[in-house]
Design a protein around this motif. Structure first.
Motif, PDB file in Angstrom:
ATOM      1  N   ASP A 102       0.684  -0.969  -0.318  1.00 21.25           N
ATOM      2  CA  ASP A 102      -0.040   0.032   0.488  1.00 21.25           C
ATOM      3  C   ASP A 102       0.599   1.204  -0.191  1.00 21.25           C
ATOM      4  OD1 ASP A 102      -2.071  -1.881   0.036  1.00 21.25           O
ATOM      5  OD2 ASP A 102      -2.743  -1.238   2.145  1.00 21.25           O
ATOM      6  N   VAL A 103       1.727   1.132   0.713  1.00 20.97           N
ATOM      7  CA  VAL A 103       3.096   2.372   0.381  1.00 20.97           C
ATOM      8  C   VAL A 103       3.547   2.456  -0.930  1.00 20.97           C
ATOM      9  CG1 VAL A 103       5.173   2.791   1.212  1.00 20.97           C
ATOM     10  CG2 VAL A 103       4.142   2.077   3.148  1.00 20.97           C
ATOM     11  N   ARG A 104       3.800   1.601  -1.718  1.00 22.99           N
ATOM     12  CA  ARG A 104       4.351   1.398  -2.771  1.00 22.99           C
ATOM     13  C   ARG A 104       3.181   1.858  -3.567  1.00 22.99           C
ATOM     14  NH1 ARG A 104       5.504  -3.516  -3.275  1.00 22.99           N
ATOM     15  NH2 ARG A 104       7.516  -3.445  -2.997  1.00 22.99           N
ATOM     16  N   LYS A 105       1.653   2.089  -3.311  1.00 20.10           N
ATOM     17  CA  LYS A 105       1.053   2.791  -4.371  1.00 20.10           C
ATOM     18  C   LYS A 105       0.617   4.121  -3.875  1.00 20.10           C
ATOM     19  CE  LYS A 105      -1.811  -1.574  -4.842  1.00 20.10           C
ATOM     20  NZ  LYS A 105      -2.383  -2.367  -3.562  1.00 20.10           N
ATOM     21  N   ALA A 106       0.932   4.217  -3.146  1.00 18.04           N
ATOM     22  CA  ALA A 106       0.422   5.685  -2.502  1.00 18.04           C
ATOM     23  C   ALA A 106       2.188   6.809  -2.965  1.00 18.04           C
ATOM     24  CB  ALA A 106       0.691   5.503  -1.095  1.00 18.04           C
ATOM     25  N   GLY A 107       3.131   5.807  -3.011  1.00 22.75           N
ATOM     26  CA  GLY A 107       4.135   6.363  -3.462  1.00 22.75           C
ATOM     27  C   GLY A 107       4.443   6.442  -5.171  1.00 22.75           C
ATOM     28  N   ALA A 108       3.720   5.676  -5.854  1.00 21.48           N
ATOM     29  CA  ALA A 108       3.916   5.514  -7.159  1.00 21.48           C
ATOM     30  C   ALA A 108       3.915   7.085  -7.916  1.00 21.48           C
ATOM     31  CB  ALA A 108       2.837   5.057  -7.591  1.00 21.48           C
ATOM     32  N   GLY A 109       4.802   6.873  -8.280  1.00 20.41           N
ATOM     33  CA  GLY A 109       5.091   8.448  -9.459  1.00 20.41           C
ATOM     34  C   GLY A 109       5.295   9.556  -8.769  1.00 20.41           C
ATOM     35  N   LYS A 110       5.355   9.521  -7.561  1.00 26.49           N
ATOM     36  CA  LYS A 110       6.106  10.837  -6.601  1.00 26.49           C
ATOM     37  C   LYS A 110       7.375  10.701  -5.756  1.00 26.49           C
ATOM     38  CE  LYS A 110       1.364  11.141  -4.727  1.00 26.49           C
ATOM     39  NZ  LYS A 110       0.083   9.290  -5.113  1.00 26.49           N
ATOM     40  N   LYS A 111       8.077  12.188  -5.422  1.00 33.00           N
ATOM     41  CA  LYS A 111       9.381  12.482  -5.061  1.00 33.00           C
ATOM     42  C   LYS A 111       8.598  11.923  -3.899  1.00 33.00           C
ATOM     43  CE  LYS A 111      13.287  14.256  -5.944  1.00 33.00           C
ATOM     44  NZ  LYS A 111      14.230  14.125  -4.870  1.00 33.00           N
ATOM     45  N   ILE A 112       8.925  11.157  -2.621  1.00 30.44           N
ATOM     46  CA  ILE A 112       8.864  10.775  -1.146  1.00 30.44           C
ATOM     47  C   ILE A 112       9.995  11.024  -0.653  1.00 30.44           C
ATOM     48  CG2 ILE A 112       8.056   9.432   0.465  1.00 30.44           C
ATOM     49  CD1 ILE A 112       5.828  10.297  -1.772  1.00 30.44           C
ATOM     50  N   LYS A 113      10.243  11.843  -0.188  1.00 32.49           N
ATOM     51  CA  LYS A 113      11.506  11.937   1.200  1.00 32.49           C
ATOM     52  C   LYS A 113      11.751  11.318   2.125  1.00 32.49           C
ATOM     53  CE  LYS A 113      14.731  15.516   2.377  1.00 32.49           C
ATOM     54  NZ  LYS A 113      13.793  16.538   3.072  1.00 32.49           N
ATOM     55  N   ILE A 114      10.610  10.863   2.981  1.00 36.93           N
ATOM     56  CA  ILE A 114      10.344  10.031   4.075  1.00 36.93           C
ATOM     57  C   ILE A 114       9.182   9.116   3.901  1.00 36.93           C
ATOM     58  CG2 ILE A 114      11.681  11.450   5.523  1.00 36.93           C
ATOM     59  CD1 ILE A 114       9.084  11.658   7.431  1.00 36.93           C
ATOM     60  N   VAL A 115       9.555   8.204   4.437  1.00 36.33           N
ATOM     61  CA  VAL A 115       8.413   6.741   5.065  1.00 36.33           C
ATOM     62  C   VAL A 115       8.239   6.596   5.979  1.00 36.33           C
ATOM     63  CG1 VAL A 115       7.714   4.028   4.910  1.00 36.33           C
ATOM     64  CG2 VAL A 115       8.881   5.482   3.077  1.00 36.33           C
ATOM     65  N   GLY A 116       7.274   7.141   6.985  1.00 29.37           N
ATOM     66  CA  GLY A 116       7.180   7.171   8.546  1.00 29.37           C
ATOM     67  C   GLY A 116       6.583   5.570   8.983  1.00 29.37           C
ATOM     68  N   LEU A 117       7.038   5.120  10.269  1.00 30.94           N
ATOM     69  CA  LEU A 117       6.108   3.695  10.538  1.00 30.94           C
ATOM     70  C   LEU A 117       6.612   3.320  12.587  1.00 30.94           C
ATOM     71  CD1 LEU A 117       7.244   0.535   9.765  1.00 30.94           C
ATOM     72  CD2 LEU A 117       8.332   2.305   9.290  1.00 30.94           C
ATOM     73  N   ALA A 118       5.930   3.501  12.794  1.00 25.99           N
ATOM     74  CA  ALA A 118       5.814   2.552  14.632  1.00 25.99           C
ATOM     75  C   ALA A 118       5.812   0.826  13.874  1.00 25.99           C
ATOM     76  CB  ALA A 118       5.095   2.723  15.476  1.00 25.99           C
ATOM     77  N   HIS A 119       7.697   0.607  14.873  1.00 27.25           N
ATOM     78  CA  HIS A 119       7.530  -0.620  14.795  1.00 27.25           C
ATOM     79  C   HIS A 119       7.422  -1.023  15.214  1.00 27.25           C
ATOM     80  CE1 HIS A 119      11.634  -3.418  16.064  1.00 27.25           C
ATOM     81  NE2 HIS A 119      10.495  -3.508  15.116  1.00 27.25           N
TER      82      HIS A 119
END
Length: 407
Positions: A132-149
């Motif tokens: 879902d993260v891959r889909k959300a970032g498709a075609g965009k210039k993403i600076k950070i991906v943040g998540l809780a371990h």
């Protein structure tokens, strides 16, 4: 005059609680001793050595060679703020994975930055799908991906490697909230190529609350150097905070000296035990706790056993039992503190904590027998001794497995 004017206040005398919560957790007596040591000045040459040792231990706990590794003078939420505000500026895009109250907080803090923020969400008790993260970032210039371990609110652990892979595909930095997982769940900052990881002192490290250990990769150092604008938080600007924790030791703010003593000792004890031993201890105790609560007829929030965070076990409040009344009786009668649910889970779960010093066989067996007593008092039908018996069987199985592996 205000309330209590003229009232004489007595000496401070807190009760001794067993804190089986998602933090703060119970503290080793040796850490209390460190906390009571004489305070020195923050520029004292002796304290500079203490700072060096604190950073060496922190690198060992995070398993990193990162130069920028230090404790922030703040709770874990300060770690979120530092991570997000240092990396994001106008024109940037960020993806924040939300699966609970604290990952939602990371999203909320990111919204206060000038960046564009995309939320990828899943219900409490589950992990976000890296696809879902891959889909959300498709075609965009993403600076950070943040998540809780480790998501403290729902007791969920997220496997980080698939997110590193997706962040690499997107050309993004990976920011990890390890507040509830550091020193309890397997985590290797350098091997897993994590860009920023932060934690909290009061969780599985079993130090007092008030500090947020953070580590920043050389790649992030470059990003910070190349910022076009100043970080919008003066206090959490890592470039200036690092001037104090760096070799120059330039004054930034007065850090909580006593809390640093305590954190240093807590990390020393962590490394004395060994990270792998500590991870195994948390796992064995949680397995026994889970066996016990299930034998008492209680259901777990996190259905997938691979997604259960070892430090926080959320149990569904059974029908007919009053959440607050149950927790209050545990506290009044047994001096045991557990936590309720927060956000959408308020009143629906109990969060049973096994963090650091607290993750011990004696505590698990005591909690299970105390829970049985309180549930019975409040009208629930529990097979006498079922929880403790199941936990004992679980421990016996774990001990047999260790014996076989050593043979």
């Amino acid at each position: 005059m205000g309330d209590g004017a003229g009232k004489k206040i007595g000496e401070l005398a807190p009760p001794m609680r067993l804190m089986m919560t998602p933090g703060p957790s119970s503290i080793d007596p040796r850490v209390y001793r460190a906390l009571a040591a004489p305070v020195v000045g923050h520029t004292d040459p002796w304290f500079k050595t203490c700072m060096d040792e604190t950073q060496i231990l922190m690198r060992q706990v995070f398993q990193t060679e990162n130069r920028v590794t230090m404790p922030l003078s703040a709770s874990g939420s300060g770690g979120i703020e530092a991570s997000v505000l240092n990396t994001l500026e106008a024109g940037d895009e960020a993806i924040i994975c939300v699966n609970g109250w604290f990952s939602e907080r990371m999203y909320e803090i990111a919204l206060r930055s000038p960046a564009k923020v995309i939320k990828v969400e899943t219900p409490y008790g589950m992990t976000v799908d890296p696809g879902d993260v891959r889909k959300a970032g498709a075609g965009k210039k993403i600076k950070i991906v943040g998540l809780a371990h480790g998501e403290t609110s729902s007791g969920v652990v997220t496997q980080l490697d698939p997110f590193r892979k997706v962040a690499d595909e997107l050309g993004a930095l990976l920011i990890v909230d390890a507040v509830a997982s550091l020193a309890a769940e397997p985590l290797n900052v350098d091997k897993q190529k994590l860009d920023i990881v932060f934690s909290g002192s009061q969780k599985a490290l079993s130090a007092p609350p008030g500090m947020s250990p953070i580590t920043v990769s050389p790649r992030v150092e470059e990003v910070l150097k190349n910022r076009k604008t100043k970080v919008q938080s003066w206090y959490f600007d890592l470039t200036t905070a690092m001037n104090y924790w760096g070799k120059d030791r330039l004054y930034h703010h007065t850090p909580p000296i006593s809390l640093i003593y305590a954190l240093r000792e807590a990390m020393r004890l962590t490394m004395e035990e060994g990270l792998e031993n500590r991870w195994a201890r948390h796992r064995v105790n949680q397995q026994a706790l889970i066996a016990g609560v299930e034998a008492m007829g209680l259901a777990l929030l996190v259905k997938n056993s691979k997604e259960r965070l070892v430090t926080v076990t959320p149990v569904m409040v059974p029908a007919g039992i009053d959440d607050a009344k149950f927790r209050n009786q545990l506290l009044d009668e047994f001096n045991i503190e557990i936590a309720g649910g927060i956000g959408p889970l308020k009143g629906k779960i109990w969060r049973l904590g096994l963090m650091g010093y607290c993750a011990q066989k004696a505590n698990v067996l005591l909690l299970l027998s105390a829970m049985e007593k309180v549930m019975t008092d409040q009208g629930a039908r529990v097979a006498p001794g079922a929880g403790v018996a199941a936990a004992i069987r679980s421990y016996a199985g774990a001990e047999a497995a260790v014996a076989v592996s050593k043979a």
